[in-house]
Design a protein around this motif. Sequence first.
Motif, PDB file in Angstrom:
ATOM      1  N   LYS A  26     -13.328  -3.796   3.116  1.00  0.00           N
ATOM      2  CA  LYS A  26     -13.289  -4.574   4.353  1.00  0.00           C
ATOM      3  C   LYS A  26     -11.857  -4.956   4.718  1.00  0.00           C
ATOM      4  CE  LYS A  26     -16.436  -7.832   6.292  1.00  0.00           C
ATOM      5  NZ  LYS A  26     -17.455  -8.811   6.118  1.00  0.00           N
ATOM      6  N   ALA A  27     -11.064  -5.240   3.693  1.00  0.00           N
ATOM      7  CA  ALA A  27      -9.677  -5.652   3.887  1.00  0.00           C
ATOM      8  C   ALA A  27      -8.949  -5.505   2.559  1.00  0.00           C
ATOM      9  CB  ALA A  27      -9.608  -7.103   4.353  1.00  0.00           C
ATOM     10  N   PHE A  28      -7.635  -5.595   2.618  1.00  0.00           N
ATOM     11  CA  PHE A  28      -6.846  -5.681   1.389  1.00  0.00           C
ATOM     12  C   PHE A  28      -5.766  -6.731   1.616  1.00  0.00           C
ATOM     13  CE2 PHE A  28      -4.931  -2.249   3.827  1.00  0.00           C
ATOM     14  CZ  PHE A  28      -3.566  -2.356   3.635  1.00  0.00           C
ATOM     15  N   PHE A  29      -5.193  -7.193   0.537  1.00  0.00           N
ATOM     16  CA  PHE A  29      -4.242  -8.296   0.583  1.00  0.00           C
ATOM     17  C   PHE A  29      -2.903  -7.844   0.016  1.00  0.00           C
ATOM     18  CE2 PHE A  29      -8.475  -9.920   0.546  1.00  0.00           C
ATOM     19  CZ  PHE A  29      -8.453 -10.948   1.468  1.00  0.00           C
ATOM     20  N   ASP A  47     -10.947  -3.074  14.570  1.00  0.00           N
ATOM     21  CA  ASP A  47     -12.314  -2.952  15.085  1.00  0.00           C
ATOM     22  C   ASP A  47     -13.369  -3.485  14.119  1.00  0.00           C
ATOM     23  OD1 ASP A  47     -12.443  -0.987  13.118  1.00  0.00           O
ATOM     24  OD2 ASP A  47     -12.682   0.678  14.537  1.00  0.00           O
ATOM     25  N   GLY A  48     -12.948  -4.023  12.986  1.00  0.00           N
ATOM     26  CA  GLY A  48     -13.876  -4.607  12.022  1.00  0.00           C
ATOM     27  C   GLY A  48     -14.566  -3.605  11.114  1.00  0.00           C
ATOM     28  N   GLN A  49     -14.360  -2.323  11.333  1.00  0.00           N
ATOM     29  CA  GLN A  49     -14.953  -1.301  10.472  1.00  0.00           C
ATOM     30  C   GLN A  49     -14.219  -1.270   9.133  1.00  0.00           C
ATOM     31  OE1 GLN A  49     -17.758   0.611  11.249  1.00  0.00           O
ATOM     32  NE2 GLN A  49     -17.783  -0.979  12.824  1.00  0.00           N
ATOM     33  N   PRO A  50     -14.866  -0.734   8.085  1.00  0.00           N
ATOM     34  CA  PRO A  50     -14.181  -0.669   6.788  1.00  0.00           C
ATOM     35  C   PRO A  50     -13.032   0.338   6.789  1.00  0.00           C
ATOM     36  CG  PRO A  50     -16.424   0.197   6.621  1.00  0.00           C
ATOM     37  CD  PRO A  50     -16.235  -0.268   8.022  1.00  0.00           C
ATOM     38  N   LEU A  51     -12.058   0.058   5.969  1.00  0.00           N
ATOM     39  CA  LEU A  51     -10.990   1.021   5.697  1.00  0.00           C
ATOM     40  C   LEU A  51     -11.510   1.973   4.629  1.00  0.00           C
ATOM     41  CD1 LEU A  51      -8.260  -1.684   5.524  1.00  0.00           C
ATOM     42  CD2 LEU A  51      -8.118   0.278   7.052  1.00  0.00           C
ATOM     43  N   LEU A  52     -11.272   3.260   4.794  1.00  0.00           N
ATOM     44  CA  LEU A  52     -11.745   4.270   3.854  1.00  0.00           C
ATOM     45  C   LEU A  52     -10.549   4.725   3.021  1.00  0.00           C
ATOM     46  CD1 LEU A  52     -14.007   6.156   6.408  1.00  0.00           C
ATOM     47  CD2 LEU A  52     -14.652   4.335   4.797  1.00  0.00           C
ATOM     48  N   PRO A  90      11.649  -7.338  -0.713  1.00  0.00           N
ATOM     49  CA  PRO A  90      12.554  -6.457   0.047  1.00  0.00           C
ATOM     50  C   PRO A  90      13.126  -5.312  -0.793  1.00  0.00           C
ATOM     51  CG  PRO A  90      13.027  -8.744   0.546  1.00  0.00           C
ATOM     52  CD  PRO A  90      12.014  -8.744  -0.580  1.00  0.00           C
ATOM     53  N   GLU A  91      13.403  -5.564  -2.060  1.00  0.00           N
ATOM     54  CA  GLU A  91      14.008  -4.523  -2.895  1.00  0.00           C
ATOM     55  C   GLU A  91      12.984  -3.569  -3.513  1.00  0.00           C
ATOM     56  OE1 GLU A  91      13.333  -8.137  -5.547  1.00  0.00           O
ATOM     57  OE2 GLU A  91      14.059  -7.832  -3.517  1.00  0.00           O
ATOM     58  N   ASP A  92      11.694  -3.865  -3.377  1.00  0.00           N
ATOM     59  CA  ASP A  92      10.643  -3.025  -3.966  1.00  0.00           C
ATOM     60  C   ASP A  92      10.320  -1.831  -3.077  1.00  0.00           C
ATOM     61  OD1 ASP A  92      10.466  -4.780  -6.067  1.00  0.00           O
ATOM     62  OD2 ASP A  92       8.516  -5.612  -5.492  1.00  0.00           O
ATOM     63  N   GLU A  93       9.824  -0.782  -3.724  1.00  0.00           N
ATOM     64  CA  GLU A  93       9.337   0.386  -2.989  1.00  0.00           C
ATOM     65  C   GLU A  93       8.179  -0.056  -2.098  1.00  0.00           C
ATOM     66  OE1 GLU A  93       7.661   4.876  -3.918  1.00  0.00           O
ATOM     67  OE2 GLU A  93       7.573   3.361  -5.497  1.00  0.00           O
ATOM     68  N   LYS A  94       8.138   0.436  -0.882  1.00  0.00           N
ATOM     69  CA  LYS A  94       7.092   0.063   0.072  1.00  0.00           C
ATOM     70  C   LYS A  94       5.928   1.038  -0.055  1.00  0.00           C
ATOM     71  CE  LYS A  94       9.710  -3.170   1.495  1.00  0.00           C
ATOM     72  NZ  LYS A  94       9.456  -4.517   1.116  1.00  0.00           N
ATOM     73  N   ARG A  95       4.808   0.562  -0.618  1.00  0.00           N
ATOM     74  CA  ARG A  95       3.605   1.364  -0.836  1.00  0.00           C
ATOM     75  C   ARG A  95       2.428   0.646  -0.190  1.00  0.00           C
ATOM     76  NH1 ARG A  95       4.744   6.018  -2.171  1.00  0.00           N
ATOM     77  NH2 ARG A  95       2.688   6.380  -3.012  1.00  0.00           N
ATOM     78  N   THR A  96       1.434   1.408   0.162  1.00  0.00           N
ATOM     79  CA  THR A  96       0.198   0.842   0.687  1.00  0.00           C
ATOM     80  C   THR A  96      -0.943   1.795   0.384  1.00  0.00           C
ATOM     81  OG1 THR A  96      -0.837  -0.203   2.602  1.00  0.00           O
ATOM     82  CG2 THR A  96       0.351   1.856   3.003  1.00  0.00           C
ATOM     83  N   LEU A  97      -2.147   1.365   0.655  1.00  0.00           N
ATOM     84  CA  LEU A  97      -3.311   2.210   0.428  1.00  0.00           C
ATOM     85  C   LEU A  97      -3.289   3.406   1.373  1.00  0.00           C
ATOM     86  CD1 LEU A  97      -6.075  -0.517   0.058  1.00  0.00           C
ATOM     87  CD2 LEU A  97      -4.891   0.733  -1.762  1.00  0.00           C
ATOM     88  N   ALA A  98      -3.650   4.575   0.833  1.00  0.00           N
ATOM     89  CA  ALA A  98      -3.798   5.790   1.643  1.00  0.00           C
ATOM     90  C   ALA A  98      -5.180   5.736   2.289  1.00  0.00           C
ATOM     91  CB  ALA A  98      -3.646   7.029   0.775  1.00  0.00           C
ATOM     92  N   ILE A  99      -5.210   5.780   3.608  1.00  0.00           N
ATOM     93  CA  ILE A  99      -6.456   5.615   4.363  1.00  0.00           C
ATOM     94  C   ILE A  99      -6.887   6.964   4.942  1.00  0.00           C
ATOM     95  CG2 ILE A  99      -7.564   4.430   6.289  1.00  0.00           C
ATOM     96  CD1 ILE A  99      -6.675   2.577   3.925  1.00  0.00           C
ATOM     97  N   ILE A 100      -8.152   7.309   4.703  1.00  0.00           N
ATOM     98  CA  ILE A 100      -8.722   8.547   5.242  1.00  0.00           C
ATOM     99  C   ILE A 100      -9.449   8.206   6.549  1.00  0.00           C
ATOM    100  CG2 ILE A 100     -10.292  10.475   4.801  1.00  0.00           C
ATOM    101  CD1 ILE A 100      -7.916  10.395   2.847  1.00  0.00           C
ATOM    102  N   PRO A 101      -9.057   8.812   7.668  1.00  0.00           N
ATOM    103  CA  PRO A 101      -9.793   8.570   8.918  1.00  0.00           C
ATOM    104  C   PRO A 101     -11.239   9.067   8.779  1.00  0.00           C
ATOM    105  CG  PRO A 101      -7.672   9.636   9.348  1.00  0.00           C
ATOM    106  CD  PRO A 101      -7.892   9.686   7.863  1.00  0.00           C
ATOM    107  N   PRO A 102     -12.193   8.391   9.391  1.00  0.00           N
ATOM    108  CA  PRO A 102     -13.604   8.789   9.258  1.00  0.00           C
ATOM    109  C   PRO A 102     -13.853  10.265   9.545  1.00  0.00           C
ATOM    110  CG  PRO A 102     -13.440   6.702  10.418  1.00  0.00           C
ATOM    111  CD  PRO A 102     -12.038   7.205  10.241  1.00  0.00           C
TER     112      PRO A 102
END
Length: 149
Positions: A26-29, A47-52, A90-102
Amino acid sequence: MTTRLGQLRSFKRFWADGHLAITAVKAFFEPNYESGHAVRWRIHRTDGQPLLVASLWRTWPREEGGLDYSFSLITASAAAHPLLKRMHKPEDEKRTLAIIPPEECQNWLQCRDPEVARTFLRPAPAAALSAELAPLPPRNRLVKPGFGQ
């Protein structure tokens, strides 16, 4: 994790064997340090849909026989993402979840070529995301009766 998926011992075999999965959230922090200290933010689809989330699964043998299953969420670079590059120190590598479009889910799940699978690993488009402050409530440091005694 994206560039190391095929190299790290803990993921190498499962990545090569195409153990691809999708985890709906539903979300990530993430922590944002723009104020000088970590402030928790909630990130979700507008849009309130889940992230995949692109995921990798594996099995673990049980001592008594049978198998247990586990999964890992795959990350992608967020260095150029207008919203997500603001997260982490600021000094850390910028990473995030890889999201697959529906519309790409079936192609992701059926992909068996690791180099083709890498092309799916990217953040959600900035226009599809919303973010807001989501601080944790203060912790109650009192010992509750019967707990921890």
